[in-house]
Design an enzyme around this catalytic site. Structure first.
Site, PDB file in Angstrom:
ATOM      1  N   GLU A 444     -28.809  62.820  39.875  1.00 55.92           N
ATOM      2  CA  GLU A 444     -27.591  61.537  40.753  1.00 55.92           C
ATOM      3  C   GLU A 444     -26.414  62.524  41.241  1.00 55.92           C
ATOM      4  O   GLU A 444     -25.975  62.828  41.246  1.00 55.92           O
ATOM      5  CB  GLU A 444     -26.779  60.751  38.825  1.00 55.92           C
ATOM      6  CG  GLU A 444     -27.839  60.643  37.831  1.00 55.92           C
ATOM      7  CD  GLU A 444     -27.077  60.077  36.929  1.00 55.92           C
ATOM      8  OE1 GLU A 444     -26.021  60.454  36.502  1.00 55.92           O
ATOM      9  OE2 GLU A 444     -27.792  59.237  36.009  1.00 55.92           O
ATOM     10  N   LEU A 473     -31.132  56.552  38.589  1.00 57.02           N
ATOM     11  CA  LEU A 473     -29.860  56.536  37.746  1.00 57.02           C
ATOM     12  C   LEU A 473     -30.498  56.510  36.009  1.00 57.02           C
ATOM     13  O   LEU A 473     -30.516  55.213  35.404  1.00 57.02           O
ATOM     14  CB  LEU A 473     -28.997  55.614  37.844  1.00 57.02           C
ATOM     15  CG  LEU A 473     -27.833  56.526  37.824  1.00 57.02           C
ATOM     16  CD1 LEU A 473     -26.716  54.914  38.148  1.00 57.02           C
ATOM     17  CD2 LEU A 473     -27.420  56.285  35.793  1.00 57.02           C
ATOM     18  N   GLU A 475     -30.592  59.526  32.913  1.00 59.48           N
ATOM     19  CA  GLU A 475     -30.567  60.626  32.709  1.00 59.48           C
ATOM     20  C   GLU A 475     -32.294  60.751  31.313  1.00 59.48           C
ATOM     21  O   GLU A 475     -32.002  62.770  30.956  1.00 59.48           O
ATOM     22  CB  GLU A 475     -29.137  61.286  31.386  1.00 59.48           C
ATOM     23  CG  GLU A 475     -28.182  61.031  32.147  1.00 59.48           C
ATOM     24  CD  GLU A 475     -27.498  59.676  32.689  1.00 59.48           C
ATOM     25  OE1 GLU A 475     -28.012  58.557  31.783  1.00 59.48           O
ATOM     26  OE2 GLU A 475     -26.746  59.812  33.110  1.00 59.48           O
ATOM     27  N   GLN A 497     -24.685  65.029  35.017  1.00 57.88           N
ATOM     28  CA  GLN A 497     -23.482  64.108  35.676  1.00 57.88           C
ATOM     29  C   GLN A 497     -22.187  64.800  34.791  1.00 57.88           C
ATOM     30  O   GLN A 497     -21.690  65.397  35.189  1.00 57.88           O
ATOM     31  CB  GLN A 497     -23.215  63.367  36.353  1.00 57.88           C
ATOM     32  CG  GLN A 497     -22.477  62.991  37.416  1.00 57.88           C
ATOM     33  CD  GLN A 497     -23.133  61.770  38.632  1.00 57.88           C
ATOM     34  OE1 GLN A 497     -22.386  60.888  37.302  1.00 57.88           O
ATOM     35  NE2 GLN A 497     -23.050  61.869  39.543  1.00 57.88           N
ATOM     36  N   HIS A 546     -15.266  60.799  31.456  1.00 59.44           N
ATOM     37  CA  HIS A 546     -15.787  62.652  32.282  1.00 59.44           C
ATOM     38  C   HIS A 546     -15.034  63.567  31.876  1.00 59.44           C
ATOM     39  O   HIS A 546     -14.781  64.344  32.151  1.00 59.44           O
ATOM     40  CB  HIS A 546     -14.710  61.639  33.542  1.00 59.44           C
ATOM     41  CG  HIS A 546     -15.346  60.756  34.568  1.00 59.44           C
ATOM     42  ND1 HIS A 546     -14.916  59.243  33.879  1.00 59.44           N
ATOM     43  CD2 HIS A 546     -16.016  60.481  34.657  1.00 59.44           C
ATOM     44  CE1 HIS A 546     -16.034  58.537  34.435  1.00 59.44           C
ATOM     45  NE2 HIS A 546     -17.010  59.013  34.902  1.00 59.44           N
TER      46      HIS A 546
END
Ligand SMILES: Cc1ncc(C[n+]2csc(CCOP(=O)(O)OP(=O)(O)O)c2C)c(N)n1
Ligand SMILES: [Mg+2]
Length: 772
Positions: A444, A473, A475, A497, A546
Site C-alpha cells: 500500500e 488495500l 493485506e 504498512q 501504528h
C-alpha cells in the site's frame, strides 16, 4: 424422519458400502439400449456431445480410479493402514477440468480432486495416480506429494502445488500466480511454465463465502476492471453443502453469475457428455481473454463429508438416497453402456479390476517406510545452507547496474557520509533491485509516494511500474500475490504498512507461505522477503495500530526467519542475507523495521550523530543468527569475538538497543560495572548458542524486551539462558505490559524506557548487597 419403505440395505450406516452396491446394481440392472456400433475414438461419445469417445474413456477411468481410492480409504482406515477419508465421491466430474487444461497450468486444488489428479497424470508418461495416492493416503515417507506429512493433492511434475486444509486460503495465491504469469513478460522474467498458462483453483460452495475467497474474487475483479490480465480459473465445485450446512438454494449462481469483471460459466459436473463442452468454454475463455473466470461446476457429495461423518444421524434416509441417486458415476456408466463402449459384464470387470488395483497399491503403500524420526519430519521445513547463503548474500557482481541506479559511481551509497536507518534501507532496496532483476516491491502506498515513511522513495521512479507498484488495500491479497510471484520464480518483496495490519492477514504467512516447504517435502518453495514496519515509541503519533509492539504471532511460525535491525548498516547487511535466504533456501524471510528508529540520528546527545552509519559495501552481509555486541561504546565488538567477562549484560533488540546503550552509560557510572549490550538482531529463530555464550560470560543479566510480557522475545531469551545452565545469575526482565498501546504520551507508560532499565540494574545491585 421416516424410513418406511426404505429397503433394509439402504439403511446401512456405511454409506460407502451403499454407494458401492448402488453402482454394481445399477450396472446389473441397466436396461437401456446401446447403439449398434460404438463411436470412433474421435467421434462424440453421444450424439451432439463435444466429449469424444477418447475423452470419455479417459475421464471415466479417472472417475473410477478416484472412486475406488475413496472406497479403499474407508475400508483400510479402520485397519490403520490409511489415515485420511475425506473423499472425492460425487466430484469426479472435475476430471474434465484436468483434461481440458495442461499439466503446466499451476493448480491449487480442493480436497475433492481425486479424479482431477488421476486425469492430470495422463499428461505425462509413467505417472501412476493409484500408487501415488495410495502412498499419500498411507502417510508413507515415499508419498510423492508431501513425503508423508499430510494427505494432500500435489505433484511437482504436474504443477499441482499442495494446499493446506484451511479452506479458501489458497485462492489469493492462485490469483497471485495468474497475475505473476502475466507480469513476467513485463519484467523480462523467464517463467517456469508457458506464457499462456493459466492458474486453476478449485474449492467448495461453502468455501466461496469465506473472506479469503472473497478477497481473491474481489482482487481478481479489481484487476480485470483496470483491464489488467489475471488468467485464473476459479472452479467452484458446488455440491450444495458444507459438512452439514446447506448452501441456500441457488446461492452460488445468484451471487456470482453477474459479478462485475468475474466472468461466470456453468457446467454440469455430473454428466461428462453434457458438461465437457461447458467446461471447455470456460477454459478456452480464460486462456484466450486472460480474464478471471468463475466456473460453477455442479457436483454432489456422496459418502458424507468424511469417513467420520455419519450422515444418517442428521439427515433423513430419503434425502440421503436422493443425493446418492445423483452419483455422477451412474451417469457415466449409463453413457458407457449406451454408447456401446462396454457390456454390463465388461464394465463390472473394469470396476472390480480398479478396486483390486487400489487395494493392492494401498497394501503395498502400507509396507513402505513411514516417517519415523523428528529429523525426518522437519527436514524440509527450514532448509539452511549457510555457506551458499553467505556467498549469495555477499555476491556483488552487478556493479554496473548499481551505478545507473544510484546515478553515477560517485553517488554510490558506500561513498556517502553516514546516514540514518530509513535512508540505508532505501539504498539497500535499490541495491537488491539491481542485484535481482526478478525482484518486485509492492504494497500500500509504496510506489509514487514511496511509503508512509518514504522508505521506498525513488524505487518506483527508477524501476518503474512493472517492478514497484501499489496494490489494492488488502493485506491478505498482498501476501497472496507474494506467494504467486514466488511460485513463478520471482523475488517478491511485499510491504505490510504496519505490524498491526500483518495480524489481519497472518494466515497467509503462518498457514500458507511458511508451510509450503513442509507439506510439499521441499519440492515447492515460495521465497519472499516480507517487510513489516512496526514496534512502538513513535513520538506523538499513532496509538496502538501504528505502534504495535507484539511479534508473538511471528515467533512460533515454523521455518520463518525474522530479522529486526536497530541501525542502518545492520539493516543493509541483514536485508542482503534475508534476500539470499529466500533465493538460496526458499525461505519466507521477514524484515521487521522499527519505525521509531527510521530517522534516529543521535544516540547519547542531540547532534552527536552516533546513530548514523556508513553503508556497507555490497559484498558485506550478516550471517543469520549473528548478534551485535556493544562493549562500552556504540561501535560494537567484532562479530564472533568470544566474550570476556562482563558485570552486566543486557540482551535486547530494536528500539531497546539505543535505549540500553544510553542506560548502560549511566549504569556503568553508578555501579562501576563493565556493562555489555547485546543486540540480538535475529528474533526468529533465536540463536540460543550465542545467547548462552553471552550469558555465561555475564555476572548479571538484564533482558530488555519492548514487546509484551506474554509471549515476547524476552521469554525466548530467558529460556535459552536457563536451558544453557546460565540461569543462576541474577536476572531481570524489563518488558512492555500486556496491553494495547494508548494514544499520545500515555503510550510510553506501557513500554519499557531507559529509567526502567536503570532501575532494574539498581535492583540487581541491591540484590548483590542483600546476598553479601
Ligand atoms: C478456514 C476453515 N474453516 C473451517 C474448516 C472446516 N471445514 C472443512 S471442510 C468444511 C466445509 C467446506 O464445504 P465446501 O466448501 O462446500 O466444500 P465441500 O466439502 O462441500 O466439498 C469446513 C467447515 C476449514 N477446513 N477451514
Ligand atoms: Mg460443498
Amino acid at each position: 424422519m421416516s424410513a418406511v419403505g426404505v429397503p433394509a440395505r439402504h439403511k446401512n450406516v456405511n454409506r460407502a458400502e451403499v454407494c458401492d452396491q448402488n453402482f454394481i446394481e445399477f450396472v446389473k440392472g441397466w436396461s437401456g439400449r446401446s447403439v449398434a456400433a460404438a463411436p470412433a475414438l474421435d467421434a462424440p461419445v453421444l450424439p451432439g456431445s463435444r466429449c469424444s469417445r477418447r475423452d470419455f474413456e479417459a475421464l471415466f477411468e479417472s472417475q473410477l480410479i478416484s472412486r475406488h481410492l475413496d472406497l479403499m480409504a474407508r475400508v483400510l482406515r479402520v485397519q490403520n493402514k490409511v489415515f485420511y477419508t475425506i473423499g472425492s465421491s460425487g466430484h469426479e466430474g472435475n476430471a474434465m477440468v484436468a483434461r481440458l487444461t495442461r499439466h503446466t497450468d499451476p493448480a491449487f486444488l480442493h480436497y475433492r480432486s481425486g479424479a482431477f489428479m488421476a486425469e492430470r497424470c495422463r499428461k505425462l508418461p509413467d505417472m501412476d495416480p493409484v500408487m501415488d495416492s495410495a502412498l499419500s493416503f498411507a502417510a508413507s515417507a515415499q508419498d510423492p506429494a508431501s513425503g508423508g506429512r499430510h494427505k494432500v493433492w500435489g505433484s511437482k511434475p504436474l504443477w499441482v502445488i499442495p494446499q493446506t486444509s484451511t479452506i479458501a486460503s489458497h485462492l489469493p495465491k492462485a490469483l497471485g500466480t495468474a497475475v505473476a504469469i502475466e507480469q513476467a513478460r513485463r519484467i523480462g522474467h523467464t517463467l517456469p511454465v508457458p506464457q499462456d498458462a493459466i492458474a486453476i483453483c478449485s474449492f467448495g460452495d461453502a468455501s466461496a463465502n469465506h473472506a479469503m475467497a472473497q478477497t481473491a474474487f474481489n482482487a481478481a475483479a479489481w484487476t480485470a476492471y483496470q483491464k489488467l490480465p489475471a488468467p485464473v480459473l476459479f472452479v467452484c465445485e458446488d455440491n450444495g453443502i458444507g459438512i452439514s450446512v446447506k448452501t441456500p438454494n441457488d446461492w452460488i449462481h445468484a451471487s456470482f453469475s453477474a459479478r462485475r469483471d468475474l466472468d461466470y460459466f456453468q457446467a454440469d459436473g455430473l454428466d461428462l457428455a453434457a458438461g465437457y463442452a461447458q467446461v471447455a468454454n470456460a477454459v478456452d475463455h480464460v486462456r484466450r481473454t486472460r480474464r478471471p473466470t468463475f466456473l460453477h461446476l455442479r457436483t454432489t457429495r456422496i459418502m458424507g463429508h468424511a469417513g467420520t461423518d455419519f450422515e444418517i444421524e442428521w439427515r433423513s434416509f430419503e434425502e440421503l438416497m436422493a443425493v446418492e441417486a445423483t452419483d455422477p458415476l451412474l451417469r457415466s456408466t449409463a453413457i458407457a453402456l449406451e454408447a456401446g463402449l462396454h457390456t454390463r459384464d465388461s464394465l463390472l470387470a473394469m470396476y472390480e479390476a480398479l478396486r483390486a488395483r487400489c487395494f493392492a497399491a494401498a497394501e503395498e503403500a502400507d509396507r513402505r517406510p513411514r516417517l519415523t524420526t523428528l529429523a525426518e519430519v522437519m527436514a524440509p521445513l527450514a532448509p539452511y545452507t549457510p555457506d551458499k547463503v553467505a556467498a549469495e548474500a555477499a555476491r556483488a557482481d552487478y556493479g554496473e547496474r548499481r551505478e545507473a541506479a544510484f546515478g553515477g559511481a560517485d553517488r554510490l551509497p558506500e561513498k556517502l557520509p553516514p546516514r540514518h536507518l530509513a535512508i540505508q534501507i532505501n539504498h539497500a532496496l535499490h541495491d537488491l533491485f539491481c542485484k535481482y532483476p526478478q525482484a518486485l516491491l509492492f504494497g500500500e502506498d509504496v510506489a509514487q509516494k514511496g511509503g508512509v515513511y518514504t522508505v521506498t522513495r525513488g524505487l518506483h521512479k527508477t524501476f518503474r511500474n512493472a517492478r514497484v507498484f501499489n496494490t489494492l488495500l488488502d493485506e491478505t491479497m498482498i501476501l497472496g500475490l507474494a506467494q504467486g510471484y514466488a511460485n513463478m520464480g520471482m523475488l517478491p518483496i511485499p510491504e505490510i504498512q504496519y505490524l498491526a495490519y500483518f495480524h489481519n492477514a497472518c494466515d497467509q504467512i503462518r498457514g500458507e507461505a511458511a508451510s509450503l516447504q513442509f507439506f510439499s517435502n521441499d519440492q515447492y518453495r515460495n521465497p519472499m522477503l516480507v517487510r513489516i514496519a512496526g514496534l512502538g515509541y513513535q513520538r506523538g503519533f499513532g496509538g496502538h495500530f501504528h505502534n504495535d509492539n507484539s511479534i508473538a504471532a511471528l515467533r512460533d511460525i515454523p521455518g520463518l526467519v525474522v530479522g529486526c535491525p536497530s541501525r542502518g548498516d545492520d539493516a543493509v547487511e541483514m536485508l542482503r542475507t534475508l534476500a539470499a535466504l529466500a533465493r538460496v533456501d526458499g525461505r519466507v524471510a521477514v524484515f521487521l523495521e522499527p519505525i521509531a528508529l527510521y530517522m534516529a540520528k543521535d544516540l547519547y546527545a542531540p547532534g552527536d550523530g552516533e546513530w548514523l552509519t556508513h553503508y556497507p559495501p555490497p559484498n558485506q552481509a550478516m550471517p543469520l543468527g549473528e548478534g551485535r555486541v556493544y562493549d562500552g561504546s556504540a561501535s560494537g565488538q567484532p562479530p564472533g569475538a568470544s566474550p570476556g567477562p562482563s558485570d552486566l549484560t543486557i540482551f535486547t533488540y530494536g528500539n531497546g538497543v539505543p535505549m540500553s546503550l544510553r542506560a548502560a552509560r549511566s549504569i556503568a557510572a553508578t555501579h562501576g560495572w563493565q556493562v555489555r549490550v547485546v543486540d540480538l538482531r535475529w528474533l526468529v529463530p533465536l540463536n540460543a548458542a550465542f545467547i548462552a555464550a553471552q550469558a555465561q560470560a555475564a555476572r548479571r543479566i538484564l533482558v530488555v524486551d519492548e514487546g509484551r510480557q506474554s509471549a515476547g522475545v524476552g521469554e525466548g531469551v530467558i529460556t535459552a539462558i536457563v536451558e544453557a545452565g546460565a540461569g543462576a545469575r541474577p536476572l531481570r526482565r524489563v518488558v512492555g505490559a500486556d496491553t494495547y498501546t494508548p494514544l499520545a504520551g500515555a503510550a510510553f507508560l506501557v513500554l519499557p524506557d531507559e529509567a526502567d532499565i536503570v532501575a532494574a540494574a539498581d535492583a540487581l545491585a541491591q540484590a548483590d548487597v542483600a546476598a553479601a
